[in-house]
Design a protein around this motif. Sequence first.
Motif, PDB file in Angstrom:
ATOM      1  N   PHE A 149      37.432  -8.301 -20.044  1.00 59.46           N
ATOM      2  CA  PHE A 149      37.354  -9.701 -19.617  1.00 59.46           C
ATOM      3  C   PHE A 149      36.829  -9.744 -18.188  1.00 59.46           C
ATOM      4  N   THR A 176      34.052  -9.627 -23.784  1.00 61.29           N
ATOM      5  CA  THR A 176      34.189 -11.059 -24.079  1.00 61.29           C
ATOM      6  C   THR A 176      33.248 -11.871 -23.201  1.00 61.29           C
ATOM      7  N   LEU A 202      40.733  -6.099 -17.230  1.00 65.41           N
ATOM      8  CA  LEU A 202      40.378  -7.290 -16.460  1.00 65.41           C
ATOM      9  C   LEU A 202      39.520  -6.863 -15.275  1.00 65.41           C
ATOM     10  N   LEU A 209      41.948 -17.223 -18.094  1.00 69.20           N
ATOM     11  CA  LEU A 209      42.061 -15.810 -18.448  1.00 69.20           C
ATOM     12  C   LEU A 209      43.140 -15.561 -19.499  1.00 69.20           C
ATOM     13  N   GLY A 229      33.013 -14.839 -15.214  1.00 66.58           N
ATOM     14  CA  GLY A 229      32.946 -14.080 -16.452  1.00 66.58           C
ATOM     15  C   GLY A 229      32.242 -12.752 -16.236  1.00 66.58           C
ATOM     16  N   ALA A 287      42.131 -16.684 -22.991  1.00 68.94           N
ATOM     17  CA  ALA A 287      41.176 -15.775 -23.617  1.00 68.94           C
ATOM     18  C   ALA A 287      41.881 -14.526 -24.151  1.00 68.94           C
ATOM     19  N   VAL A 288      42.783 -13.967 -23.338  1.00 70.59           N
ATOM     20  CA  VAL A 288      43.530 -12.781 -23.776  1.00 70.59           C
ATOM     21  C   VAL A 288      44.387 -13.114 -24.994  1.00 70.59           C
TER      22      VAL A 288
END
Length: 258
Positions: A129, A94, A23, A161, A135, A164-165
Amino acid sequence: MSEPIGSAKPETGGIANPPVIILIEPQLGDNIGKAARAMLNCGLVDLRLVRPRDGWPNERATANASGADIVIDNTKVFEREEDALADLNRVYVTTARTRDAIKPVFTPKGLAPEMRSVIGRGEKVGVMFGPERTGVRNEHVAMGDAVVTVPLNPGFTSLNLAQAVLLIGYEWWQAGIDVPDYQLMMADTFPATKDDMERLFVHLENELDASGFFRVPEKRPGMERNIRNIFNRANLTHQEVQTLRGMIVAMRGGKYKP
């Protein structure tokens, strides 16, 4: 040296080196914790943070991880992206936006077997990410070997977040398990056999015949087929067949004895 596949803890689904989640500049501890929870749902345990805005450790992250302590307790923090990626062989970035870089683009579903293949060769992989608000940036895309884009509504592709993960992690986990797409929970019974069903049909047809249901002889074969189709579509259990036969007897004022 990479660990061999199969020597991992049960949390990782039997994979010694599951994908690393990186991250970049996460803003809120809440989001980090929710991402950690999503990770452990999918057997991912290696979380790396680059310049978390509110520092680390973070109480809000721990609270929102909801018990994903193995992820939170082993989280690593870095000041530079290069250090967070240093031991990885492949990195997937991503992003929902089209970039100028010429790179392979995976969907989460397509990425899962790709990562499993790479890990199967003994390599380590990571998924990057970007910050919640912006982003990843162009320089982050340049660090990756490929891009991951989730095919969503073109008019609204925004994900938080943890979402997305979870999308990446879910496809990773699904690619490694063998679970039927459909199954019927049986509790203490089992599927009705053809003999169970035939006995039900004969019982029901005899009672219907006695009650005068089959008034038109030439229509009887078609009516019997329709009745059988109705019950065959129901995927009845053995106990359900016994219950139906008991109901038939009860309507005649008797007591059913299986």
